[in-house]
Design an enzyme around this catalytic site. Structure first.
Site, PDB file in Angstrom:
ATOM      1  N   GLU A  15       0.809  -1.233   0.000  1.00 31.98           N
ATOM      2  CA  GLU A  15       0.000   0.000   0.000  1.00 31.98           C
ATOM      3  C   GLU A  15       0.841   1.281   0.000  1.00 31.98           C
ATOM      4  O   GLU A  15       0.524   2.217   0.725  1.00 31.98           O
ATOM      5  CB  GLU A  15      -0.923   0.018   1.232  1.00 31.98           C
TER       6      GLU A  15
HETATM    7  C1  TNX Z   1      -4.348  -3.962   4.795  1.00 29.46           C
HETATM    8  S1  TNX Z   1      -2.635  -6.277   4.301  1.00 29.46           S
HETATM    9  C2  TNX Z   1      -3.054  -3.736   5.227  1.00 29.46           C
HETATM   10  C3  TNX Z   1      -2.819  -3.318   6.604  1.00 29.46           C
HETATM   11  C4  TNX Z   1      -4.090  -3.138   7.375  1.00 29.46           C
HETATM   12  C5  TNX Z   1      -5.068  -4.228   7.022  1.00 29.46           C
HETATM   13  C6  TNX Z   1      -6.323  -4.167   7.806  1.00 29.46           C
HETATM   14  C7  TNX Z   1      -1.633  -5.260   4.113  1.00 29.46           C
HETATM   15  C8  TNX Z   1      -0.441  -5.747   3.518  1.00 29.46           C
HETATM   16  N1  TNX Z   1      -1.936  -4.016   4.478  1.00 29.46           N
HETATM   17  O1  TNX Z   1      -2.055  -2.139   6.642  1.00 29.46           O
HETATM   18  O2  TNX Z   1      -3.799  -3.179   8.733  1.00 29.46           O
HETATM   19  O3  TNX Z   1      -5.365  -4.142   5.660  1.00 29.46           O
HETATM   20  O4  TNX Z   1      -7.124  -5.264   7.541  1.00 29.46           O
END
Ligand code: TNX
Length: 539
Positions: free
Chosen positions: A342
């Protein structure tokens, strides 16, 4: 329920009384109940079992003996003795100098040679007077010992002292894991969890043969691991968490304590420092790291994707080199997780440049790089590992690059997803994941075209935006994580929801004894400790 009260007729009582007078001949005559090994509630389900409809006599005369060259077998035996004592009150000796003929024995026997399918494989042979656990390694001994623990009846604490014989179903078990990497992740960044909390989670995971604990150590809301060269990371970056609480961090000594505790449970710790996004706490501590150019302040919310390191500055890589070096030096496991998810505030070209450079740093410090599936977009080496959570395209790209993949599909394995709309904690952006949905899927075929030999294993991540203490952690993790243990250990042909759900129901007495605040899903017909013991003693 107690064995004396529950067995009708006087044969048992008479023989038990004789036993108390410590007459060996009488001990041999004790009629043991015919227990069906196939009806035991082992999780994960073993590869093969043959029941012989009898039982091993676990009692105060039982001893544990070891034979093998590898260091550590004695410790595994002591671990078993300690767990048996906690469960039954019996205090078994390990490798005693004196043993009477006919006394029951649990033998841990290392057989390096042999046709073992892998180094965690074990075989168990259970008869009236002996349990023989054969193993190629002490690691395998530790896995087999969990099976022995699970086979000992679980009876509630208040009646413990009244039992003197604990029958263990007889037969043979041949078992080995389907995947070498069987993990869970704990996010200690959004909310901090103490060393004690982490140790309790390790205890519980190890019972189900999980062998990896991935610690998500840094994020926008907090930096949780002491870095000696950069003390403000924890002084400043560790001072907050989601919701405005005080935060916290592991000193390097704390972290070493966790690593050592995990090693005692044959579990690998995978440290994650999430970058170049998810780095607000680091950039507030050391503003030269920041690549957004926006005003920096500590963050206690739950948004993602707003922070990034400045990927074009050499000083940023000098910083990362220190972080990776210090953490790698106190991490015996082979992996270093760089996050990489992300990074919405990082330009694509900068992201690729960043991952390429950080991969070299990780390798320089002797570790294999793991990253969330986005890292497959960079020019990564085939020795690096992609953790699939969201994009099948990224997972497929990773496969094309010859990388191995860890399966953590958010729709199936995210422990922070709510069970249903009524769940007290958790999110639901990926899905609601009730206990059956969590189990009914196949890691072998979830992403089409991933050859099995490129699947390293399965990991269930527990993100902590909505949980701040061990009870809340347990509510989301249990019982679902028990299913992931089976999905990663047991063969696909042995997995079946209808069968699993009964074995899962029978985990309640263990979880209750361990004080686990599990979610009592209405989809499971939970078995209470008393009921279970009554059934065993009926035989
Ligand atoms: C996505 S999964 C994220 C996290 C969040 C999560 C909450 C991922 C690699 N990144 O930063 O905590 O969703 O469900």
């Amino acid at each position: 329920m107690n064995i004396l009260k529950s067995v009708s007729g006087s044969v048992f009582i008479l023989t038990l009384l004789l036993m108390v007078t410590s007459c060996n001949e009488a001990k041999e005559e004790i009629p043991m109940p015919a227990l069906d090994l196939n009806a035991e509630n082992l999780v994960p389900i073993p590869t093969r079992m043959i029941a012989t409809q009898g039982s091993f006599r676990l009692d105060q005369f039982t001893s544990i003996i070891t034979s093998g060259e590898e260091d550590g077998l004695g410790e595994v035996a002591s671990f078993l003795a300690e767990k048996i004592s906690g469960k039954t009150g019996l205090r078994l000796e390990v490798n005693p100098l004196n043993m009477q003929e006919g006394d029951p024995v649990i033998l841990l026997s290392q057989k390096k040679e042999g046709n073992w399918p892998n180094n965690e494989a074990y075989s168990l042979s259970i008869r009236q007077d002996s349990i023989i656990l054969e193993i190629p390694t002490t690691e395998a001994a530790f896995r087999g010992v969990q099976t022995i623990r699970q086979l000992i009846p679980e009876i509630s604490n208040d009646t413990l002292a009244e039992h003197s014989i604990w029958p263990v179903a007889s037969g043979t078990i041949e078992d080995h894991p389907n995947f070498g990497y069987r993990g869970s992740m704990l996010d200690v960044a959004r909310h901090f969890f103490s060393v004690e909390d982490v140790k309790k989670y390790i205890d519980l995971l190890a019972y189900y043969k999980i062998n990896v604990l991935h610690l998500h150590l840094t994020d926008d809301q907090g930096w949780r691991i002491e870095i000696k060269a950069w003390p403000k990371l924890t002084e400043v970056g560790g001072s907050t968490e989601v919701g405005g609480e005080a935060g916290g961090f592991f000193t390097q000594d704390d972290y070493k304590e966790i690593v050592a505790y995990a090693a005692d449970h044959y579990m690998t710790i995978v440290p994650e420092v999430d970058m170049p996004g998810h780095t607000n706490a680091a950039s507030v501590s050391y503003p030269f790291l920041d690549g957004t150019g926006k005003p920096l302040k500590l963050y206690e919310g739950t948004r993602v994707g707003f922070s990034t390191f400045d990927t074009r500055k050499d000083t940023v890589y000098a910083f990362i080199d220190d972080v990776v070096r210090e953490i790698s030096a106190i991490t015996p496991g082979p992996y270093f997780h760089i996050g990489g998810d992300e990074s919405h505030a990082t330009k694509k070209a900068d992201y690729i440049y960043f991952v390429n450079r950080v991969e070299k740093i990780v390798q320089k410090h002797g570790k294999q790089m793991i990253g969330w599936d986005e890292i497959a977009q960079a020019d990564v080496d085939s020795t690096s590992i992609a953790q699939f959570w969201s994009s099948e395209k990224n997972a497929t790209t990773a496969i094309e690059k010859g990388m191995k993949v860890i399966l953590s599909p958010a729709k199936k394995t995210y422990l922070d997803m709510q069970y249903d709309t009524l769940s007290k904690h958790g999110l639901h952006w990926a899905a609601y994941i009730p206990v059956d949905t969590a189990y009914v899927w196949s890691p072998e075929s979830y992403v089409p075209d991933i050859p099995k030999d490129q699947i390293l294993g399965v990991e269930a991540p527990l993100w902590s935006e909505t949980i701040s203490n061990i009870e809340e952690l347990e509510y989301l993790a249990f019982p679902r994580v028990i299913g992931y243990a089976e999905l990663s250990w047991s063969l696909e042909e042995n997995r079946d929801w209808e069968d699993f759900k009964v074995r899962l129901a029978n985990q309640a007495p263990f979880m209750e004894r361990m004080n686990v605040a599990f979610y009592p899903s209405p989809r499971i017909d939970w078995v209470q400790a008393e009921k279970k013991s009554r059934e065993i003693l009926k035989d």
